[in-house]
Scaffold this active site. Sequence first.
Site, PDB file in Angstrom:
ATOM      1  N   ASP A  71       0.813  -1.205   0.000  1.00  0.00           N
ATOM      2  CA  ASP A  71       0.000   0.000   0.000  1.00  0.00           C
ATOM      3  C   ASP A  71       0.850   1.260   0.000  1.00  0.00           C
ATOM      4  OD1 ASP A  71      -2.456  -1.377   0.085  1.00  0.00           O
ATOM      5  OD2 ASP A  71      -2.287  -1.653   2.253  1.00  0.00           O
ATOM      6  N   TYR A 137       6.964 -10.179   6.335  1.00  0.00           N
ATOM      7  CA  TYR A 137       6.920  -8.744   6.613  1.00  0.00           C
ATOM      8  C   TYR A 137       7.634  -8.440   7.931  1.00  0.00           C
ATOM      9  CZ  TYR A 137       3.349  -7.742   3.037  1.00  0.00           C
ATOM     10  OH  TYR A 137       2.672  -7.573   1.860  1.00  0.00           O
TER      11      TYR A 137
END
Length: 264
Positions: A71, A137
Amino acid sequence: KKGPREFDWSKAEFGHFVLKVAYVGTNYHGLAWQEPGTCPTVEATLFEALVKTCLIKDRQSCNYSRCGRTDKGVHAAGNYVAVLLRLKPSRSDDSQAQGFDYPSMLNGVLPPDIRILACAPAPQGFDARFSCLYRAYQYYFALNGENLEKMQEAAAHFIGEHDFRNFCKMDIENVSNYRRKVLSVRVKAHSSGVAEFAVTGVAFLWHQVRCMAAVLLLVGQGFEEPGLVAELLDVERHPRKPLYEPADEGGLVLRDCGFEGLPF
């Protein structure tokens, strides 16, 4: 004065390649390409470089696929895309066309906040999204007295396959299954006054890692108990997501993705 000569694509040969991409996402509205002129994205910049170097003719014809759709403001140390790239012209009819040094060519025209780290021929039937085995992540945050042991205790509840609807931004138009599998979690401090929440999973929902980090930070700051994670994973008792803001996007990094048959 004559303009630049148009590239002759009629004799071009192509090969399917995987590119490992790193970027600082601060100046971009995410990875995914959007309509031109709306806002800058990593993919729009990458396509511009691919066209400029005459490695692809256009975005529509290059069989492009991406792995992690990050994002706005999110960074990547190891994201992956697959694309058909132009090969070197064969020297004779019976010789096999070879690839160029694609990382050097692209890094020469890309801005410094986007780098091609590696390149390899794509395995047969490869798709950067659907061939991915896991995504890893890391969420970095400045230490401010957080209890990391309690955060690790809370994070352990994430491991396994669960319904993560209380840990994501709901996307009811595109998502009906909120079950995702988390393979590992870790909360640890670094010597520089920074700590990280690391999580590896098969796939993630929209804003899932940032929502997971936000709840862990509430636990670490003493506002909630570690058992809150298990409570929110029980969607029969808690069918609606409570109101809370996801952690800031600037701390999130897509560290790496896993595939079979790639040398990196």
